[in-house]
Design a protein around this motif. Structure first.
Motif, PDB file in Angstrom:
ATOM      1  N   GLY A  64       0.827  -1.199   0.000  1.00 34.45           N
ATOM      2  CA  GLY A  64       0.000   0.000   0.000  1.00 34.45           C
ATOM      3  C   GLY A  64       0.863   1.250   0.000  1.00 34.45           C
ATOM      4  N   SER A  65       1.998   1.168   0.702  1.00 33.44           N
ATOM      5  CA  SER A  65       2.914   2.321   0.716  1.00 33.44           C
ATOM      6  C   SER A  65       3.636   2.412  -0.612  1.00 33.44           C
ATOM      7  N   ASP A  66       4.074   1.261  -1.077  1.00 34.47           N
ATOM      8  CA  ASP A  66       4.816   1.185  -2.330  1.00 34.47           C
ATOM      9  C   ASP A  66       3.916   0.471  -3.338  1.00 34.47           C
ATOM     10  N   VAL A  67       3.360   1.231  -4.267  1.00 36.91           N
ATOM     11  CA  VAL A  67       2.372   0.644  -5.183  1.00 36.91           C
ATOM     12  C   VAL A  67       3.002   0.128  -6.487  1.00 36.91           C
ATOM     13  N   ARG A  68       4.336   0.184  -6.560  1.00 38.05           N
ATOM     14  CA  ARG A  68       4.970  -0.137  -7.850  1.00 38.05           C
ATOM     15  C   ARG A  68       4.789  -1.582  -8.294  1.00 38.05           C
ATOM     16  N   ASN A  69       4.554  -2.494  -7.326  1.00 36.15           N
ATOM     17  CA  ASN A  69       4.366  -3.896  -7.713  1.00 36.15           C
ATOM     18  C   ASN A  69       2.892  -4.260  -7.894  1.00 36.15           C
ATOM     19  N   LEU A  90      -4.745  12.154  -3.355  1.00 31.79           N
ATOM     20  CA  LEU A  90      -4.054  11.916  -2.077  1.00 31.79           C
ATOM     21  C   LEU A  90      -3.886  13.195  -1.283  1.00 31.79           C
ATOM     22  N   ASN A  91      -3.527  14.257  -1.984  1.00 34.90           N
ATOM     23  CA  ASN A  91      -3.239  15.495  -1.253  1.00 34.90           C
ATOM     24  C   ASN A  91      -4.499  16.100  -0.645  1.00 34.90           C
ATOM     25  N   ILE A  92      -5.649  15.853  -1.259  1.00 31.70           N
ATOM     26  CA  ILE A  92      -6.895  16.355  -0.664  1.00 31.70           C
ATOM     27  C   ILE A  92      -7.347  15.442   0.489  1.00 31.70           C
ATOM     28  N   THR A  93      -7.271  14.129   0.269  1.00 33.61           N
ATOM     29  CA  THR A  93      -7.710  13.236   1.356  1.00 33.61           C
ATOM     30  C   THR A  93      -6.785  13.369   2.572  1.00 33.61           C
ATOM     31  N   ARG A  94      -5.532  13.721   2.324  1.00 31.13           N
ATOM     32  CA  ARG A  94      -4.621  13.912   3.463  1.00 31.13           C
ATOM     33  C   ARG A  94      -5.000  15.150   4.280  1.00 31.13           C
ATOM     34  N   VAL A  95      -5.478  16.172   3.601  1.00 31.15           N
ATOM     35  CA  VAL A  95      -5.968  17.347   4.360  1.00 31.15           C
ATOM     36  C   VAL A  95      -7.219  16.941   5.152  1.00 31.15           C
ATOM     37  N   TRP A 125      -3.906   4.888   7.198  1.00 40.17           N
ATOM     38  CA  TRP A 125      -4.352   5.074   5.809  1.00 40.17           C
ATOM     39  C   TRP A 125      -3.901   6.432   5.283  1.00 40.17           C
ATOM     40  N   GLU A 126      -3.979   6.582   4.007  1.00 38.59           N
ATOM     41  CA  GLU A 126      -3.501   7.812   3.345  1.00 38.59           C
ATOM     42  C   GLU A 126      -2.018   8.072   3.610  1.00 38.59           C
ATOM     43  N   GLY A 127      -1.254   7.001   3.785  1.00 32.16           N
ATOM     44  CA  GLY A 127       0.195   7.127   3.989  1.00 32.16           C
ATOM     45  C   GLY A 127       0.549   7.034   5.457  1.00 32.16           C
ATOM     46  N   ILE A 180      10.367  15.062   3.169  1.00 25.92           N
ATOM     47  CA  ILE A 180      11.768  15.383   2.873  1.00 25.92           C
ATOM     48  C   ILE A 180      12.011  15.324   1.360  1.00 25.92           C
ATOM     49  N   ARG A 181      11.315  14.381   0.684  1.00 20.79           N
ATOM     50  CA  ARG A 181      11.447  14.305  -0.771  1.00 20.79           C
ATOM     51  C   ARG A 181      10.964  15.612  -1.421  1.00 20.79           C
ATOM     52  N   ALA A 182       9.848  16.131  -0.877  1.00 13.94           N
ATOM     53  CA  ALA A 182       9.325  17.387  -1.436  1.00 13.94           C
ATOM     54  C   ALA A 182      10.326  18.518  -1.211  1.00 13.94           C
ATOM     55  N   THR A 224      13.597  18.163  -1.010  1.00 17.37           N
ATOM     56  CA  THR A 224      14.833  17.990  -1.762  1.00 17.37           C
ATOM     57  C   THR A 224      14.614  18.037  -3.271  1.00 17.37           C
ATOM     58  N   LYS A 225      13.334  17.867  -3.695  1.00 22.34           N
ATOM     59  CA  LYS A 225      13.083  17.751  -5.130  1.00 22.34           C
ATOM     60  C   LYS A 225      12.826  19.092  -5.817  1.00 22.34           C
ATOM     61  N   GLY A 226      12.066  19.954  -5.233  1.00 21.22           N
ATOM     62  CA  GLY A 226      11.737  21.210  -5.920  1.00 21.22           C
ATOM     63  C   GLY A 226      12.252  22.405  -5.144  1.00 21.22           C
TER      64      GLY A 226
HETATM   65  C1  MFK Z   1     -11.757  10.530   7.653  1.00 23.15           C
HETATM   66  C2  MFK Z   1     -10.399  10.602   7.084  1.00 23.15           C
HETATM   67  C3  MFK Z   1     -10.294  10.985   5.691  1.00 23.15           C
HETATM   68  C4  MFK Z   1      -9.374  10.139   4.874  1.00 23.15           C
HETATM   69  C5  MFK Z   1     -10.066   8.959   4.232  1.00 23.15           C
HETATM   70  C6  MFK Z   1      -9.139   8.026   3.617  1.00 23.15           C
HETATM   71  C7  MFK Z   1      -9.687   6.681   3.269  1.00 23.15           C
HETATM   72  C8  MFK Z   1      -8.624   5.662   3.061  1.00 23.15           C
HETATM   73  C9  MFK Z   1      -8.133   5.610   1.653  1.00 23.15           C
HETATM   74  C10 MFK Z   1      -6.701   5.143   1.469  1.00 23.15           C
HETATM   75  O1  MFK Z   1      -5.949   4.778   2.334  1.00 23.15           O
HETATM   76  S1  MFK Z   1      -6.272   5.266  -0.140  1.00 23.15           S
HETATM   77  C11 MFK Z   1      -4.631   4.701  -0.244  1.00 23.15           C
HETATM   78  C12 MFK Z   1      -3.667   5.694   0.248  1.00 23.15           C
HETATM   79  N1  MFK Z   1      -2.332   5.293  -0.158  1.00 23.15           N
HETATM   80  C13 MFK Z   1      -1.314   6.050   0.060  1.00 23.15           C
HETATM   81  O2  MFK Z   1      -1.400   7.121   0.628  1.00 23.15           O
HETATM   82  C14 MFK Z   1      -0.023   5.566  -0.524  1.00 23.15           C
HETATM   83  C15 MFK Z   1       1.166   5.928   0.333  1.00 23.15           C
HETATM   84  N2  MFK Z   1       2.356   5.913  -0.518  1.00 23.15           N
HETATM   85  C16 MFK Z   1       2.796   7.033  -1.121  1.00 23.15           C
HETATM   86  O3  MFK Z   1       2.257   8.111  -0.960  1.00 23.15           O
HETATM   87  C17 MFK Z   1       3.975   6.861  -2.007  1.00 23.15           C
HETATM   88  O4  MFK Z   1       4.833   7.952  -1.820  1.00 23.15           O
HETATM   89  C18 MFK Z   1       3.571   6.733  -3.493  1.00 23.15           C
HETATM   90  C19 MFK Z   1       2.578   5.617  -3.690  1.00 23.15           C
HETATM   91  C20 MFK Z   1       2.964   8.019  -4.035  1.00 23.15           C
HETATM   92  C21 MFK Z   1       4.869   6.406  -4.230  1.00 23.15           C
HETATM   93  O5  MFK Z   1       4.627   5.892  -5.516  1.00 23.15           O
HETATM   94  P1  MFK Z   1       5.757   5.880  -6.615  1.00 23.15           P
HETATM   95  O6  MFK Z   1       5.258   5.242  -7.843  1.00 23.15           O
HETATM   96  O7  MFK Z   1       7.007   5.325  -6.007  1.00 23.15           O
HETATM   97  O8  MFK Z   1       5.855   7.422  -6.909  1.00 23.15           O
HETATM   98  P2  MFK Z   1       7.088   8.371  -7.185  1.00 23.15           P
HETATM   99  O9  MFK Z   1       7.971   7.795  -8.253  1.00 23.15           O
HETATM  100  O10 MFK Z   1       7.721   8.787  -5.918  1.00 23.15           O
HETATM  101  O11 MFK Z   1       6.292   9.618  -7.800  1.00 23.15           O
HETATM  102  C22 MFK Z   1       5.628   9.567  -9.055  1.00 23.15           C
HETATM  103  C23 MFK Z   1       5.216  10.978  -9.398  1.00 23.15           C
HETATM  104  O12 MFK Z   1       4.164  11.400  -8.507  1.00 23.15           O
HETATM  105  C24 MFK Z   1       6.344  11.973  -9.199  1.00 23.15           C
HETATM  106  O13 MFK Z   1       6.161  13.023 -10.130  1.00 23.15           O
HETATM  107  P3  MFK Z   1       7.068  13.139 -11.471  1.00 23.15           P
HETATM  108  O14 MFK Z   1       6.685  11.942 -12.304  1.00 23.15           O
HETATM  109  O15 MFK Z   1       6.663  14.443 -12.089  1.00 23.15           O
HETATM  110  O16 MFK Z   1       8.484  13.087 -10.999  1.00 23.15           O
HETATM  111  C25 MFK Z   1       6.102  12.473  -7.786  1.00 23.15           C
HETATM  112  O17 MFK Z   1       6.680  13.733  -7.544  1.00 23.15           O
HETATM  113  C26 MFK Z   1       4.584  12.553  -7.772  1.00 23.15           C
HETATM  114  N3  MFK Z   1       4.080  12.491  -6.402  1.00 23.15           N
HETATM  115  C27 MFK Z   1       4.197  11.468  -5.523  1.00 23.15           C
HETATM  116  N4  MFK Z   1       3.575  11.781  -4.371  1.00 23.15           N
HETATM  117  C28 MFK Z   1       3.081  13.029  -4.548  1.00 23.15           C
HETATM  118  C29 MFK Z   1       3.398  13.474  -5.844  1.00 23.15           C
HETATM  119  N5  MFK Z   1       3.033  14.671  -6.321  1.00 23.15           N
HETATM  120  C30 MFK Z   1       2.337  15.474  -5.505  1.00 23.15           C
HETATM  121  N6  MFK Z   1       2.001  15.110  -4.255  1.00 23.15           N
HETATM  122  C31 MFK Z   1       2.337  13.915  -3.744  1.00 23.15           C
HETATM  123  N7  MFK Z   1       1.965  13.582  -2.515  1.00 23.15           N
END
Ligand code: MFK
Ligand code: FAD
Length: 525
Positions: free
Chosen positions: A193-198, A300-305, A446-448, A458-460, A462-464
């Motif tokens: 769930g954290s790493d969705v690449r697989n 993700l960014n909206i659900t995290r808020v 959930w949501e990370g 930290i990635r954010a 270091t990246k931009g």
């Molecule tokens: C009542 C409470 C309300 C909340 C309700 C929630 C209900 C529950 C629903 C869930 O739990 S849904 C599942 C939630 N799952 C997660 O939150 C996954 C947690 N893991 C991550 O966040 C990982 O960092 C991630 C899956 C995004 C990593 O995937 P990758 O394929 O290794 O992504 P990578 O290579 O780091 O980034 C790919 C692109 O997306 C990059 O852009 P570029 O292609 O332009 O370089 C990243 O910069 C961009 N990116 C990744 N995270 C980002 C983002 N851009 C903006 N914001 C972010 N947070």
């Protein structure tokens, strides 16, 4: 029937009793919005929800939703697979209430401009602890509406997809309880769930441009939703792609979805969290193939808020119950709130709560500015332009989610203890900290998870250009302000800052990665 009976603690209007919320409203909304007090003004609406949210009927809905857990009717009488998902009547009522109050819709209506998010999330904050976590589907609904809204703004969106996306968007954002939709968000699979690449789910394009999606989704929370935004892999792209898919066909049958089982959980009992098998689910590509993580990041960014606002709202309800109890409970013939030891514990929690509220409201305000543009007149402590807003928001979103979730779980445990033995019981819903505590434990997961979000923070950086943006904002707002109370915070900040700057130079090393969590909590402090 004889002897001592404790006087019943009572919750009052959840807006009127929340003095810190009222102060934040004054700080984050302009005077023309924050000082109007008629029934249709923001404050009038907050007060109205503040009263409704503690009505006995709402507590009965919560109770019904919690006690009548969702279930799946697997087979029809003569054995034909049926797969009908049933949820409680109380759960449905809580959803209808949300639609009527515009808990999500306010963010998509044309009323408050850049302040939409502050108004919307204040409604959400007041409603959330009385929602049996209906706010989970609502969060994903909001996020899905934003994903579709951005697609609809794109002039090159195909003529086939446009009416389908528009229809879904309209249904997600209507206040009509009979028509309104919720959305799921399917990312997590068995492999991670954290790493969705697989991820193993596949999507094959058909001659009409749609895709057939097949695979296994390990967690789906809003399984009673009408649609989902999900990730799957196409044969032609290395990266995952993002899809929109309705859950049901026009005739009411499932669109290639089978509920494998409902999850048996510590909390969030009313929420139908399921494991799903997808077989030829018809879906529509969102954005470009192979860039799915990027598109779903908007979500993700909206659900995290939402997660951050949910956290502080749970915490606040815990404090409200604790305060109501301390007013009527006596020890040594004195009300508990007059006991200095008890009171100092409450005061400490209140201060921590307020710090978390500030972080959350700041992030909410920035989200509004990011989506709607900067307000012309604004306080000196706000970011200087849209670019600074989006760079800061990129870092604050994961940071505030991780910090508020962790702090809320710890504080709700403290709140339970403040009620003594009764705190540990499954009480009437008005006073049920146990429910809040059970539900709150999912907020850091959930949501990370905390680790994953700290790596993202930290990635954010270091990246931009987020590091420079936050650095610039901090020095503009804090430098030259000789408040003693800020001294300690600034020492911590400076040390952490130096660490992050060093980190930025060696971001890929294992040593640097192991420090993400400490650094992130340091920044939040
Ligand atoms: C009542 C409470 C309300 C909340 C309700 C929630 C209900 C529950 C629903 C869930 O739990 S849904 C599942 C939630 N799952 C997660 O939150 C996954 C947690 N893991 C991550 O966040 C990982 O960092 C991630 C899956 C995004 C990593 O995937 P990758 O394929 O290794 O992504 P990578 O290579 O780091 O980034 C790919 C692109 O997306 C990059 O852009 P570029 O292609 O332009 O370089 C990243 O910069 C961009 N990116 C990744 N995270 C980002 C983002 N851009 C903006 N914001 C972010 N947070
Ligand atoms: P893993 O990713 O296996 O994590 C296990 C541990 O490893 C964690 O402690 C984590 O912090 C740590 N870890 C992982 N990666 C790193 C790293 N890079 N550095 C350091 N530590 C790391 N998902 C959906 O897609 N849709 C839903 O609707 C949904 N609803 C949910 C409802 C509930 C009630 C729950 C409990 C979960 C739901 N989820 C949903 C799944 C949730 O998003 C995932 O459980 C979560 O993202 C963690 O993924 P995982 O379970 O695979 O754990």
């Amino acid at each position: 029937t004889e002897g001592f009976f404790q006087e019943q603690p009572r919750l009052g209007n959840q807006y009127d009793e929340d003095l810190y919320l009222q102060r934040l409203i004054q700080a984050y909304l302009p005077a023309e919005l924050s000082q109007a007090s008629g029934p249709t003004s923001p404050v009038g609406l907050f007060r109205d929800i503040g009263a409704k949210t503690v009505e006995p009927e709402v507590f009965r809905w919560i109770d019904d939703a919690e006690k009548n857990k969702p279930y799946v009717e697997e087979l029809a009488t003569f054995g034909k697979p049926k797969g009908v998902l049933h949820t409680a009547a109380g759960w449905k009522e809580l959803g209808k209430m949300a639609a009527r109050e515009g808990i999500i819709q306010t963010a998509y209506e044309d009323k408050y401009g850049p302040y939409k998010r502050v108004v919307q999330f204040t409604k959400y904050y007041i409603y959330c602890p009385s929602s049996a976590i209906y706010t989970c589907p609502l969060a994903m609904t909001d996020a899905a509406a934003r994903v579709l809204e951005l697609q609809l703004k794109n002039a090159s969106l195909s003529a086939t997809k446009r009416p389908i996306f528009q229809d879904a968007y309209n249904n997600l954002t209507t206040r009509d309880p009979a028509k309104c939709w919720t959305s799921g968000q399917w990312m997590t699979e068995r492999a991670g769930g954290s790493d969705v690449r697989n991820s193993e789910t596949t999507a094959f394009q058909q001659s009409d441009g749609t895709y057939l999606i097949s695979g296994h989704k390990w967690f789906s929370s809003a399984t009673d939703s009408q649609m989902s935004v999900l990730l799957a892999r196409t044969p032609t792209s290395a990266g995952l792609s993002c899809f929109f898919a309705p859950l049901k066909n026009a005739d009411g049958s499932w669109n290639g979805v089978r509920i494998v089982r409902l999850k048996d959980k510590l909390g969030t009992r009313a929420l139908p969290t399921a494991e799903l098998e997808l077989k030829d689910m018809k879906g529509y590509l969102v954005g470009e193939e192979g860039k799915g993580v990027k598109y779903i990041s908007t979500m993700l960014n909206i659900t995290r808020v939402h997660n951050s606002v949910s956290s502080v709202s749970f915490w606040r309800r815990g404090l409200a119950i604790v305060k109501a109890f301390a007013k009527v409970r006596k020890t040594q013939n004195k009300e508990l709130w007059k006991n200095p030891l008890h009171l100092s514990g409450l005061a400490k929690m209140e201060v921590q709560f307020r710090a978390n509220m500030q972080l959350t409201y700041f992030t909410v305000a920035l989200l509004g500015f990011d989506e709607q543009g900067m307000p012309e007149k604004r306080a000196a402590w706000m970011p200087k332009d849209g670019k600074e807003v989006s760079l800061m928001l990129r870092v604050l979103t994961p940071l505030v989610k991780m910090v508020t979730a962790k702090a809320t779980v710890a504080s709700l445990a403290e709140c339970m203890e403040c009620l003594g033995g009764v705190g540990y019981l499954e009480n009437e819903q008005e006073l049920n900290i146990a429910r809040l505590y059970r539900d709150a434990n999912v907020l850091p997961i959930w949501e990370g998870t905390t680790n994953v979000l700290s790596v993202d923070v930290i990635r954010a950086f270091t990246k931009g250009d987020s590091l420079a943006a936050l650095d610039g904002w901090l020095s503009r707002v804090f430098d030259g302000q000789g408040h003693n109370s800020l001294k300690e915070a600034r020492v911590v900040l400076k040390t952490t800052w130096n660490d992050i700057k060093q980190f930025a130079e060696k971001a890929s090393t294992e040593e640097a990665l192991s420090k993400c969590r400490d650094l992130s909590f340091g920044i939040a402090f």
